[in-house]
Design an enzyme around this catalytic site. Structure first.
Site, short mmCIF file in Angstrom:
data_model
loop_
_atom_site.label_atom_id
_atom_site.label_comp_id
_atom_site.label_asym_id
_atom_site.label_seq_id
_atom_site.Cartn_x
_atom_site.Cartn_y
_atom_site.Cartn_z
N SER A 143 0.86 -1.19 0.00
CA SER A 143 0.00 0.00 0.00
C SER A 143 0.88 1.23 0.00
CB SER A 143 -0.89 0.03 1.25
OG SER A 143 -1.51 1.31 1.36
N TYR A 157 -1.59 -0.37 10.26
CA TYR A 157 -1.83 -0.90 8.91
C TYR A 157 -0.66 -0.55 7.99
CZ TYR A 157 -3.86 -1.10 4.19
OH TYR A 157 -4.07 -1.35 2.86
P1 NAP Z 1 -11.74 -5.19 0.47
O1 NAP Z 1 -12.61 -4.57 -0.57
O2 NAP Z 1 -11.97 -4.86 1.91
O3 NAP Z 1 -11.78 -6.77 0.27
C1 NAP Z 1 -11.06 -7.58 1.16
C2 NAP Z 1 -11.08 -9.01 0.70
O4 NAP Z 1 -10.24 -9.75 1.60
C3 NAP Z 1 -12.44 -9.64 0.76
O5 NAP Z 1 -12.55 -10.55 -0.31
C4 NAP Z 1 -12.42 -10.39 2.09
O6 NAP Z 1 -13.23 -11.55 2.08
C5 NAP Z 1 -10.98 -10.82 2.16
N1 NAP Z 1 -10.49 -11.07 3.51
C6 NAP Z 1 -10.49 -10.25 4.58
N2 NAP Z 1 -9.94 -10.87 5.63
C7 NAP Z 1 -9.60 -12.11 5.22
C8 NAP Z 1 -9.01 -13.23 5.85
N3 NAP Z 1 -8.66 -13.18 7.15
N4 NAP Z 1 -8.83 -14.34 5.11
C9 NAP Z 1 -9.19 -14.42 3.81
N5 NAP Z 1 -9.75 -13.39 3.17
C10 NAP Z 1 -9.96 -12.24 3.86
O7 NAP Z 1 -10.18 -4.84 0.20
P2 NAP Z 1 -9.46 -4.19 -1.08
O8 NAP Z 1 -9.60 -2.72 -1.00
O9 NAP Z 1 -9.85 -4.92 -2.31
O10 NAP Z 1 -7.92 -4.50 -0.71
C11 NAP Z 1 -7.24 -5.64 -1.21
C12 NAP Z 1 -5.77 -5.50 -0.82
O11 NAP Z 1 -5.25 -4.28 -1.33
C13 NAP Z 1 -5.53 -5.46 0.69
O12 NAP Z 1 -4.34 -6.14 1.00
C14 NAP Z 1 -5.38 -3.98 0.98
O13 NAP Z 1 -4.64 -3.73 2.13
C15 NAP Z 1 -4.67 -3.51 -0.28
N6 NAP Z 1 -4.84 -2.09 -0.56
C16 NAP Z 1 -6.07 -1.55 -0.78
C17 NAP Z 1 -6.17 -0.18 -1.01
C18 NAP Z 1 -7.49 0.52 -1.26
O14 NAP Z 1 -7.54 1.76 -1.27
N7 NAP Z 1 -8.59 -0.20 -1.47
C19 NAP Z 1 -5.02 0.63 -1.02
C20 NAP Z 1 -3.79 0.02 -0.78
C21 NAP Z 1 -3.70 -1.33 -0.56
P3 NAP Z 1 -14.73 -11.61 2.78
O15 NAP Z 1 -15.51 -10.49 2.17
O16 NAP Z 1 -15.23 -12.95 2.45
O17 NAP Z 1 -14.51 -11.43 4.24
#
Ligand code: NAP
Length: 248
Positions: A143, A157
């Site tokens: 991130s 985080y």
């Molecule tokens: P999101 O929309 O919150 O989706 C999270 C996903 O992870 C969901 O499919 C959830 O499954 C799954 N998950 C959560 N806890 C889990 C666990 N303990 N075991 C297995 N699966 C789990 O997140 P996102 O924004 O797509 O982010 C994806 C990645 O990108 C993350 O690593 C995040 O830190 C990184 N990231 C995101 C952003 C942003 O702005 N969105 C920026 C930088 C980095 P369920 O729904 O089934 O619980």
């Protein structure tokens, strides 16, 4: 036979977009999720509707036994993997460091750091030529918070993603001669549900003026980078950390 890819946390957001795009690029995809089986099934259904191959597998990547079960299910249902996206990650509500609880830190590090490293371990055991594998490609989700620190919001985080950056750099060198490429993608502010889990559902939109491109990114824009890093088009790229931040 299609090459096999596992994406953790692929029921929604960046993981779901990556699963869909990778399937269009010819991967058979294991769609991991933690809670939301209906959302994971919807991703699988969409991939199948486009004549792709996918299965959904429930597992909490913050748990050793469940990680082992997840990878053995990928072996059994799709075959030996050559692609792995370390995507599952959690945020928490905005607090200062002096307000952090032990329980919050345990959960954050267990899922974002220990789980990610242990998942990579399982992937290497299947990919490495040292273990009889055919090589492969791993993409870790970092991130922009790792280099900005997220003060007053979620330094924990940010630090968990800093750990991923270091892990990415070391692992890439460790397995480079074993047929495995390891790279990270560092998203900026991407419009997904993760901001709601941090207590600020409209964060992606309200932060737009602070982003040089004046807009948040989409999950698909991050997926495009991930799928490229997975592909042979990135055959000489390892140890990279690709910012997908709109200039932030
Ligand atoms: P999101 O929309 O919150 O989706 C999270 C996903 O992870 C969901 O499919 C959830 O499954 C799954 N998950 C959560 N806890 C889990 C666990 N303990 N075991 C297995 N699966 C789990 O997140 P996102 O924004 O797509 O982010 C994806 C990645 O990108 C993350 O690593 C995040 O830190 C990184 N990231 C995101 C952003 C942003 O702005 N969105 C920026 C930088 C980095 P369920 O729904 O089934 O619980």
């Amino acid at each position: 036979m299609k090459p096999v890819l596992l994406v953790t946390g692929a029921s929604r957001g960046i993981g779901a977009a990556t699963a869909l795009l990778a399937a269009r690029h010819g991967w058979a995809v294991a769609v991991n999720y933690s809670q939301n089986s209906a959302a994971a099934e919807a991703v699988v259904k969409q991939i199948k509707a486009e004549s792709g191959q996918a299965v959904s597998i429930q597992a909490d990547v913050g748990d050793e036994a469940q990680i082992k079960h997840l990878f053995s299910q990928v072996d059994a249902q799709l075959g030996r993997l050559t692609g792995f996206v370390n995507n599952a990650g959690v945020l928490d509500v905005a607090v200062r460091v002096d307000e952090l609880s032990w329980e919050r830190l345990q959960r954050m590090m267990r899922i974002n750091v220990i789980g990610a490293m242990f998942c990579a371990r399982e992937a290497i055991l299947r990919m490495s030529t040292k273990h009889g594998g055919k090589g492969g490609s791993i993409v870790n989700l970092s991130s922009v918070a790792a280099r900005m620190g997220a003060p007053g919001q979620y330094v924990d985080y940010a630090a968990s993603k800093g750990a991923i950056d270091t892990f990415n750099a070391g692992l890439a060198k460790e397995v480079a001669a074993e047929g495995i490429r390891v790279n990270a993608v560092r998203p900026g502010i991407i419009d997904t549900d993760i901001h709601a889990s941090g207590g600020i559902p409209d964060r992606a939109k309200t932060m737009a003026p602070m982003i040089p491109m004046l807009r948040p990114g989409s999950a698909d824009e991050v997926a495009q980078s991930i799928v490229w890093l997975l592909s042979d088009a990135a055959s000489y790229v390892t140890g990279a950390n690709l910012d997908v931040t709109g200039g932030r």
